[in-house]
Each structure stands twice: as structure tokens, then as C-alpha cells.
Write a protein that holds these residues in place. Structure first.
Motif, short mmCIF file in Angstrom:
data_model
loop_
_atom_site.label_atom_id
_atom_site.label_comp_id
_atom_site.label_asym_id
_atom_site.label_seq_id
_atom_site.Cartn_x
_atom_site.Cartn_y
_atom_site.Cartn_z
N GLU A 258 0.83 -1.21 0.00
CA GLU A 258 0.00 0.00 0.00
C GLU A 258 0.87 1.26 0.00
N GLN A 259 0.25 2.36 -0.41
CA GLN A 259 0.92 3.66 -0.30
C GLN A 259 1.21 3.99 1.16
N VAL A 260 2.31 4.69 1.40
CA VAL A 260 2.62 5.18 2.75
C VAL A 260 2.95 6.66 2.67
N GLU A 261 2.94 7.31 3.81
CA GLU A 261 3.36 8.71 3.92
C GLU A 261 2.62 9.64 2.96
N ALA A 262 1.30 9.50 2.87
CA ALA A 262 0.53 10.40 2.01
C ALA A 262 0.74 11.85 2.47
N ALA A 263 1.06 12.72 1.54
CA ALA A 263 1.38 14.11 1.87
C ALA A 263 1.11 14.99 0.65
N PRO A 264 1.02 16.30 0.87
CA PRO A 264 0.70 17.19 -0.26
C PRO A 264 1.89 17.51 -1.15
N TYR A 265 1.63 17.59 -2.46
CA TYR A 265 2.55 18.22 -3.39
C TYR A 265 2.35 19.73 -3.27
N GLY A 266 3.46 20.47 -3.32
CA GLY A 266 3.34 21.92 -3.25
C GLY A 266 4.18 22.63 -4.29
N ILE A 267 3.73 23.80 -4.72
CA ILE A 267 4.53 24.70 -5.55
C ILE A 267 5.39 25.51 -4.60
N ALA A 268 6.70 25.42 -4.72
CA ALA A 268 7.61 26.13 -3.81
C ALA A 268 7.84 27.56 -4.28
N VAL A 269 7.75 28.49 -3.32
CA VAL A 269 7.94 29.91 -3.60
C VAL A 269 8.82 30.49 -2.50
N ALA A 270 9.68 31.43 -2.84
CA ALA A 270 10.52 32.07 -1.83
C ALA A 270 9.65 32.71 -0.76
N LYS A 271 10.07 32.59 0.49
CA LYS A 271 9.28 33.14 1.60
C LYS A 271 9.08 34.65 1.48
N SER A 272 10.01 35.32 0.83
CA SER A 272 9.90 36.78 0.67
C SER A 272 8.89 37.17 -0.41
N ASN A 273 8.46 36.20 -1.21
CA ASN A 273 7.60 36.51 -2.36
C ASN A 273 6.15 36.12 -2.07
N THR A 274 5.60 36.71 -1.02
CA THR A 274 4.25 36.35 -0.59
C THR A 274 3.19 36.76 -1.61
N GLU A 275 3.44 37.81 -2.36
CA GLU A 275 2.46 38.27 -3.35
C GLU A 275 2.31 37.23 -4.46
N LEU A 276 3.43 36.68 -4.91
CA LEU A 276 3.37 35.63 -5.93
C LEU A 276 2.72 34.37 -5.35
N ARG A 277 3.10 34.02 -4.14
CA ARG A 277 2.50 32.84 -3.49
C ARG A 277 0.98 32.94 -3.45
N ASP A 278 0.49 34.09 -3.01
CA ASP A 278 -0.96 34.26 -2.87
C ASP A 278 -1.67 34.29 -4.23
N ALA A 279 -0.98 34.83 -5.24
CA ALA A 279 -1.56 34.84 -6.59
C ALA A 279 -1.67 33.42 -7.13
N LEU A 280 -0.67 32.60 -6.87
CA LEU A 280 -0.70 31.20 -7.31
C LEU A 280 -1.82 30.44 -6.61
N LYS A 281 -1.98 30.69 -5.32
CA LYS A 281 -3.06 30.03 -4.58
C LYS A 281 -4.42 30.43 -5.15
N ALA A 282 -4.58 31.72 -5.44
CA ALA A 282 -5.85 32.20 -6.01
C ALA A 282 -6.11 31.55 -7.37
N ALA A 283 -5.07 31.42 -8.17
CA ALA A 283 -5.22 30.81 -9.50
C ALA A 283 -5.57 29.33 -9.39
N MET A 284 -4.92 28.63 -8.46
CA MET A 284 -5.23 27.21 -8.27
C MET A 284 -6.66 27.03 -7.79
N ASP A 285 -7.08 27.86 -6.85
CA ASP A 285 -8.46 27.78 -6.37
C ASP A 285 -9.45 28.06 -7.50
N ALA A 286 -9.08 29.00 -8.38
CA ALA A 286 -9.98 29.36 -9.50
C ALA A 286 -10.17 28.18 -10.46
#
Length: 316
Positions: A258-286
Motif C-alpha cells: 500500500e501507499q505510505v506517507e501520504a502528503a501534499p505536493y506543493g509549488i515552492a515559492v521564496a518566503k519573501s515573495n508572498t504576493e506571488l504565493r498568494d496569486a498562485l493560490k488564487a489561481a489554483m483555487d480558481a
């Protein structure tokens, strides 16, 4: 010609010139209004076709491109098709997000273990490569040593996947769980959760040694297993399942256990680039909301890993 007639002619010319000037000015005024209206219409159309464009950082919006660091050898998440085009789950999702943001996602190939370094050095704007969101990666910590190795990153999580074991077809050697690996040889991709799990299992095996061979990409690991150079391989479930389905026309491998360690895939963004991070989240939600996400996930046969909403730093 008398002086009077000269004055009359001059006056007539003056009136004609004045009328002409007014006409030209009016024409310029109308043209100016037309251009402004056209500009506004164009901007309105742009906003309509890319409704989330204004959420991007201005520098990215002006460039019209998001540079993506990715290990493009991890089918079906991202890989090269027979024509050399980059295809897969991540490129399809990126294309759909790009329509929301009004930019193009450009995938640049790199080894998986170099992607976060490339992100920190600003070679890439983001890393999108079936990367598991973990606290260690968020904090810039080496998962094996526990030491700080660099600045951490933020993740926009968009999929869930576990880790699978697979063997040559018909040669499972009784392997069903990770505890069955002691005394065996496993092939993995370097710097992945599979390698972390293999190293942890090797410590548990003690004197009944588990041998680990790590490669730059998963295709190299598969080739090694296919040639008989190892007993078992490990990859994220979507990748293992795709290899089982396609390699050798489905005759090379089989998934065990069976599968183990189920966990999320994430798009990595620099911690300083919160504006880009939030835009990507909004686009994914859309694209989740408008149904494009589900179509893409279904196209690649990985419905079991679909999420209902994007999250930030959901990894543990």
C-alpha cells in the motif's frame, strides 16, 4: 488690387485657416478619445481574459512569464513526450493557471536536488516538480542531519500523493511492506521522500543490510531495476503507477503493498515573495472552482490525489 481687397482676401484666408485649425484640433481630440477608449477596452478585455492578473507582482506581470524549476523526468507529473515537449500533470495545471493570471509558465529542466537552490538564487520564480511539502523544506532544514542548509520556502499545496514500492513483474520476493526490504537492494531518486524512507528503513534493518542506490532522476532508477540491478524501487504513487502501466507495455513492473506517507505536493515559492504565493493560490483555487483542475487530474488518471482547495504550507 486695392488695399481693401487685399485685407478682405487676408481676412478670408484667416477665417479658413481658423476653421481648418479647429477641424484638425477636433479630429485630434476625437482620435485621442478613441485611443483612450481603445486602451481602456483593451485593458478591460485583458482583465476579463486573465481575471487574476492584477494579483501578481508587477515585475512578473510585466515580464509575462513565470520561470519554473522542474525535474522533467517524472512521468506523469512532468516529462518530455516523443516530440520533446514538456507535458504532464504539472504543465497542464500551470497552463490553466496561466490563463487566470495572464502569464506563461516556462518550465526549465534541472535535477530535483538542485531546484530549491535554484529558487533561492532567483534562477527560478517557483519550483513545481511533484515536490512534497514538508516542515523541513519550509524551514530550510536537511531532513537527514537536522541542520539548517538554507532559507526555507513556502508551498502552495495542490495534490496529495503517497509513496509506493514496485518490483520487476512476477519477482516480488515476498515484498509487501518497507519492513520486507531488509537484505534487499532498492533504487530511488536522490533527495526525495523515497530516499528519506529508505535511509530510515536501512537504520531499522541493522546488520541485515538494506542497500540503497540513488539516482539523479526516476527514469534512471527504473532503468536500473528493469535491468536486474536491484530488487525493488520506490516512487510517489502516481509515478510508480504510470511506470507500471507504461513500461514495457505494462510487462516490466508491478506495485507491491500500500501507499505510505501520504502528503501534499506543493509549488515552492521564496518566503519573501508572498504576493506571488498568494496569486498562485488564487489561481489554483480558481481552476478548481471552474472544473479545469478535475479535468486535468482525470486526464492523467490520478483522481485519488485530487484536492478541494489549495492550501499554504499544509505539509507536516
Amino acid at each position: 488690387m486695392t488695399a481693401r481687397s487685399t485685407r478682405r482676401t487676408t481676412a478670408a484666408h484667416t477665417r479658413i485657416a481658423a476653421v481648418g485649425a479647429i477641424a484638425v484640433a477636433g479630429s485630434l481630440l476625437l482620435t485621442g478619445c478613441g485611443d483612450q477608449t481603445k486602451d481602456k477596452d483593451s485593458e478591460s478585455a485583458k482583465t476579463s481574459s486573465a481575471p487574476l492578473a492584477d494579483q501578481l507582482p508587477k515585475q512578473v506581470r510585466d515580464a509575462g512569464v513565470i520561470k519554473v524549476g522542474s525535474d522533467i523526468a517524472y512521468a506523469p507529473v512532468e516529462f518530455k513526450d516523443d516530440s520533446g515537449k514538456t507535458v504532464g500533470i504539472d504543465p497542464d495545471l500551470a497552463d490553466a493557471m496561466g490563463k487566470q493570471l495572464g502569464v506563461k509558465f516556462e518550465f526549465e529542466n534541472g535535477t530535483f536536488d538542485s531546484l530549491l537552490t535554484g529558487l533561492r538564487s532567483k534562477r527560478y520564480d517557483i519550483a513545481m516538480s511533484a515536490m512534497t511539502d514538508t516542515k523541513d523544506r519550509q524551514e530550510g532544514v536537511d531532513s537527514e542531519t537536522g541542520k539548517k542548509v538554507g532559507e526555507g520556502v513556502d508551498f502552495v499545496d495542490y495534490f496529495t500523493a503517497g509513496v509506493s514500492l514496485y518490483t520487476p513483474k512476477g519477482k516480488t520476493q515476498g515484498i509487501k511492506t518497507w519492513d520486507d526490504l531488509c537484505g534487499k537492494k532498492i533504487v530511488v531518486q536522490r533527495a526525495t521522500i523515497s530516499e528519506d524512507l529508505a535511509k530510515a528503513q536501512a537504520k531499522k534493518c541493522g546488520s541485515k543490510k538494506l542497500s540503497i542506490e540513488a539516482f539523479d532522476n526516476d527514469q534512471q532508477a527504473q532503468t536500473r531495476l528493469r535491468s536486474g540491478g536491484a530488487d525493488v524501487g520506490s516512487s510517489d504513487f502516481p509515478v510508480a503507477a504510470y511506470a507500471v502501466k507504461t513500461s514495457g507495455g505494462g510487462k516490466d513492473f508491478e506495485i507491491v503493498g500500500e501507499q505510505v506517507e501520504a502528503a501534499p505536493y506543493g509549488i515552492a515559492v521564496a518566503k519573501s515573495n508572498t504576493e506571488l504565493r498568494d496569486a498562485l493560490k488564487a489561481a489554483m483555487d480558481a481552476i478548481i472552482k471552474n472544473g479545469e483542475y478535475d479535468k486535468i487530474i482525470a486526464k492523467w488518471g490520478v483522481d485519488a490525489g485530487a484536492v478541494k482547495a489549495a492550501t499554504v504550507n499544509g505539509g507536516k
